[in-house]
Design a protein around this motif. Structure first.
Motif, mmCIF file in Angstrom:
data_model
loop_
_atom_site.group_PDB
_atom_site.id
_atom_site.type_symbol
_atom_site.label_atom_id
_atom_site.label_comp_id
_atom_site.label_asym_id
_atom_site.label_seq_id
_atom_site.Cartn_x
_atom_site.Cartn_y
_atom_site.Cartn_z
ATOM 1 N N VAL A 66 -42.027 0.794 -14.087
ATOM 2 C CA VAL A 66 -40.926 1.595 -13.552
ATOM 3 C C VAL A 66 -41.448 2.640 -12.578
ATOM 4 N N ASN A 67 -42.616 3.221 -12.888
ATOM 5 C CA ASN A 67 -43.163 4.264 -12.023
ATOM 6 C C ASN A 67 -43.433 3.756 -10.604
ATOM 7 N N LYS A 68 -43.821 2.474 -10.465
ATOM 8 C CA LYS A 68 -44.052 1.912 -9.129
ATOM 9 C C LYS A 68 -42.733 1.782 -8.367
ATOM 10 N N LEU A 69 -41.681 1.437 -9.066
ATOM 11 C CA LEU A 69 -40.360 1.351 -8.446
ATOM 12 C C LEU A 69 -39.931 2.715 -7.922
ATOM 13 N N VAL A 70 -40.026 3.719 -8.765
ATOM 14 C CA VAL A 70 -39.602 5.072 -8.385
ATOM 15 C C VAL A 70 -40.478 5.609 -7.249
ATOM 16 N N SER A 71 -41.788 5.394 -7.341
ATOM 17 C CA SER A 71 -42.667 5.897 -6.277
ATOM 18 C C SER A 71 -42.366 5.214 -4.951
ATOM 19 N N GLY A 72 -41.955 3.943 -5.006
ATOM 20 C CA GLY A 72 -41.561 3.240 -3.783
ATOM 21 C C GLY A 72 -40.353 3.893 -3.133
ATOM 22 N N PHE A 73 -39.381 4.285 -3.964
ATOM 23 C CA PHE A 73 -38.202 4.971 -3.429
ATOM 24 C C PHE A 73 -38.581 6.338 -2.871
ATOM 25 N N ILE A 74 -39.464 7.049 -3.549
ATOM 26 C CA ILE A 74 -39.883 8.376 -3.088
ATOM 27 C C ILE A 74 -40.621 8.266 -1.757
ATOM 28 N N GLU A 75 -41.567 7.332 -1.685
ATOM 29 C CA GLU A 75 -42.362 7.163 -0.462
ATOM 30 C C GLU A 75 -41.505 6.757 0.732
ATOM 31 N N ASN A 76 -40.455 6.001 0.488
ATOM 32 C CA ASN A 76 -39.589 5.550 1.578
ATOM 33 C C ASN A 76 -38.390 6.467 1.792
ATOM 34 N N LYS A 77 -38.449 7.633 1.154
ATOM 35 C CA LYS A 77 -37.415 8.665 1.300
ATOM 36 C C LYS A 77 -36.015 8.129 1.021
ATOM 37 N N LYS A 78 -35.916 7.324 -0.041
ATOM 38 C CA LYS A 78 -34.631 6.744 -0.431
ATOM 39 C C LYS A 78 -33.934 7.561 -1.515
ATOM 40 N N LEU A 79 -34.570 8.635 -1.963
ATOM 41 C CA LEU A 79 -33.977 9.484 -2.993
ATOM 42 C C LEU A 79 -33.526 10.805 -2.387
ATOM 43 N N SER A 80 -32.283 11.144 -2.628
ATOM 44 C CA SER A 80 -31.771 12.436 -2.165
ATOM 45 C C SER A 80 -32.236 13.520 -3.145
ATOM 46 N N LYS A 81 -32.035 14.770 -2.765
ATOM 47 C CA LYS A 81 -32.380 15.869 -3.669
ATOM 48 C C LYS A 81 -31.575 15.752 -4.962
ATOM 49 N N ASN A 82 -30.333 15.330 -4.842
ATOM 50 C CA ASN A 82 -29.486 15.156 -6.016
ATOM 51 C C ASN A 82 -30.020 14.025 -6.912
ATOM 52 N N ASP A 83 -30.476 12.925 -6.293
ATOM 53 C CA ASP A 83 -31.069 11.826 -7.062
ATOM 54 C C ASP A 83 -32.290 12.312 -7.843
ATOM 55 N N ILE A 84 -33.119 13.092 -7.187
ATOM 56 C CA ILE A 84 -34.337 13.608 -7.823
ATOM 57 C C ILE A 84 -33.981 14.526 -8.988
ATOM 58 N N LYS A 85 -32.986 15.378 -8.784
ATOM 59 C CA LYS A 85 -32.547 16.266 -9.863
ATOM 60 C C LYS A 85 -32.037 15.452 -11.052
ATOM 61 N N GLU A 86 -31.225 14.426 -10.777
ATOM 62 C CA GLU A 86 -30.705 13.588 -11.851
ATOM 63 C C GLU A 86 -31.831 12.882 -12.603
ATOM 64 N N LEU A 87 -32.827 12.398 -11.864
ATOM 65 C CA LEU A 87 -33.979 11.753 -12.509
ATOM 66 C C LEU A 87 -34.736 12.739 -13.396
ATOM 67 N N LYS A 88 -34.950 13.944 -12.884
ATOM 68 C CA LYS A 88 -35.630 14.973 -13.682
ATOM 69 C C LYS A 88 -34.862 15.252 -14.969
ATOM 70 N N ASP A 89 -33.546 15.387 -14.844
ATOM 71 C CA ASP A 89 -32.701 15.651 -16.012
ATOM 72 C C ASP A 89 -32.801 14.507 -17.027
ATOM 73 N N MET A 90 -32.771 13.275 -16.535
ATOM 74 C CA MET A 90 -32.872 12.119 -17.443
ATOM 75 C C MET A 90 -34.230 12.074 -18.140
ATOM 76 N N LEU A 91 -35.290 12.371 -17.395
ATOM 77 C CA LEU A 91 -36.636 12.355 -17.983
ATOM 78 C C LEU A 91 -36.789 13.465 -19.021
ATOM 79 N N GLU A 92 -36.245 14.644 -18.715
ATOM 80 C CA GLU A 92 -36.304 15.735 -19.702
ATOM 81 C C GLU A 92 -35.541 15.375 -20.969
#
Length: 124
Positions: free
Chosen positions: A92-118
């Protein structure tokens, strides 16, 4: 067991997950907004989905109504796992890092991911 569902079959399933039961003409009408499939193609897709156990038929003479035999979330999980295995060797981490590297995650997406991980770390 959740069967393998093709892309075209997914289109049919999404319609029926949204509203069911539906008769053939309703399914055809919904599909006509996004596809120019012939009636025979739609009949084939429905038949395959019934054979795979993904759809059930309720027969109220003279009409057949189609309903999903599988829950949408179960199919989504299976498809996600299959994709992760095929493309990212299950990482899963490779999938997420691919989205991060290609700037496919908005600030809101990142916040939601952080909330889910917490939340997930608190549940362990």
């Amino acid at each position: 067991m959740i069967p393998k569902i093709s892309e075209a079959e997914w289109e049919v399933m999404k319609i029926l997950w949204g509203k069911s039961p539906m008769v053939f003409t309703e399914i055809k009408e919904k599909l006509s907004t996004s596809h120019d499939w012939k009636e025979s193609t739609i009949h084939t897709l429905l038949s395959r989905l019934v054979e795979k156990g993904a759809l059930k038929i309720i027969e109220v003479k003279p009409v057949k109504k189609y309903i999903p035999a599988l829950a949408e979330n179960e199919c989504v999980i299976k498809e996600t796992e299959s994709f992760l295995d095929r493309v990212y060797n299950g990482a899963v981490n490779k999938l997420v890092s691919g989205f991060i590297e290609n700037k496919k995650l908005s600030k809101n997406d990142i916040k939601e991911l952080k909330d889910m991980l917490e939340k997930a770390s608190l549940e362990e």
